[in-house]
Design a protein around this motif. Sequence first.
Motif, PDB file in Angstrom:
ATOM      1  N   ASP A 156       0.832  -1.207   0.000  1.00  0.00           N
ATOM      2  CA  ASP A 156       0.000   0.000   0.000  1.00  0.00           C
ATOM      3  C   ASP A 156       0.866   1.256   0.000  1.00  0.00           C
ATOM      4  O   ASP A 156       0.562   2.236  -0.709  1.00  0.00           O
ATOM      5  CB  ASP A 156      -0.921  -0.002   1.216  1.00  0.00           C
ATOM      6  N   SER A 174      -7.623   3.421   4.201  1.00  0.00           N
ATOM      7  CA  SER A 174      -7.247   2.019   4.383  1.00  0.00           C
ATOM      8  C   SER A 174      -8.478   1.129   4.443  1.00  0.00           C
ATOM      9  O   SER A 174      -9.541   1.534   4.901  1.00  0.00           O
ATOM     10  CB  SER A 174      -6.424   1.858   5.662  1.00  0.00           C
ATOM     11  N   VAL A 181      -5.944  -0.465   0.024  1.00  0.00           N
ATOM     12  CA  VAL A 181      -6.151   0.946   0.299  1.00  0.00           C
ATOM     13  C   VAL A 181      -6.837   1.587  -0.901  1.00  0.00           C
ATOM     14  O   VAL A 181      -6.615   1.179  -2.049  1.00  0.00           O
ATOM     15  CB  VAL A 181      -4.805   1.650   0.604  1.00  0.00           C
TER      16      VAL A 181
END
Length: 283
Positions: A156, A174, A181
């Motif tokens: 992410d 998130s 994400v």
Amino acid sequence: MVVSKPGTQVKPSVVHRSLFAIGLLAVAIGMTLLVMSGKDRSLLPAGAAALLLGVVLVGSYLINRLQAEAFVDPLAFEPPWSKLARGAGPPRLPAPGKLAAAPSTPFTLDKLIDFPAAPTASRPAQPARSVPPPPPVAQTSWTPALFDQVSAQQFDAVCEALFAQGGFEIRGQSHGTAGGVTLWLYSRHAQQGTDSPAAVAWCKQWSGQPVGVRELHPLLDLMRSRQLKRGTCATSSICSENARTFAKDNGINLLDRAGLLALIAGRTPAQQQALLALALGKR
């Protein structure tokens, strides 16, 4: 029966061999006549007599030969158990710890049987020293195998930095413990006070699982809720053909493992090293 002196080899005489040959001939003639008697019954007595005569002659010769060769001297016959008693029987296994043959012979039985060795005084065995494993090779460039070592949080972070290097202002959201994400991409050239994102990116690893149409539906719902015409799905996995067709028809840009590597390769060396540091967990 032929009588011979003890210990001599008896050979059949010419007379006995001739009688043996006559007997074989009589057996052959008798068998032939018996076969022919199936059509002419008058040949049956002659065939039976010839066969009987041949059997008697051949049997007498064989019995005489066997007796003459096997027991020329009956007193010289020795039963097998007496040979074992005096050690002349089959070979025996050697005693434990002893060789089965002289050391000079090319083959010895102790090479096939593990006999217990006599205890000898020796020093206690030293424990083997543990060899430390070689240090891991430092990762200096992006490779496809690197994605298999990256955690969900590191992936992410790499995606967020990658889109930020493209000139977007990033606002991330998130997905929690599920991983992944959502990145809202805002253009830095937009007018002040504009709160409408230019695009949205859905980033998730999906390790060991190909991305299909079902995985793209949440991204399409986000695009429609904000009335966005552009969206990106970034994953370290691969995408199915149906997913590619669905993405093309709905304005979604698919970035699989190969697409991410191509996008990273287009960054400057300094930017590539910064992304590599995030993938390796270095801040």
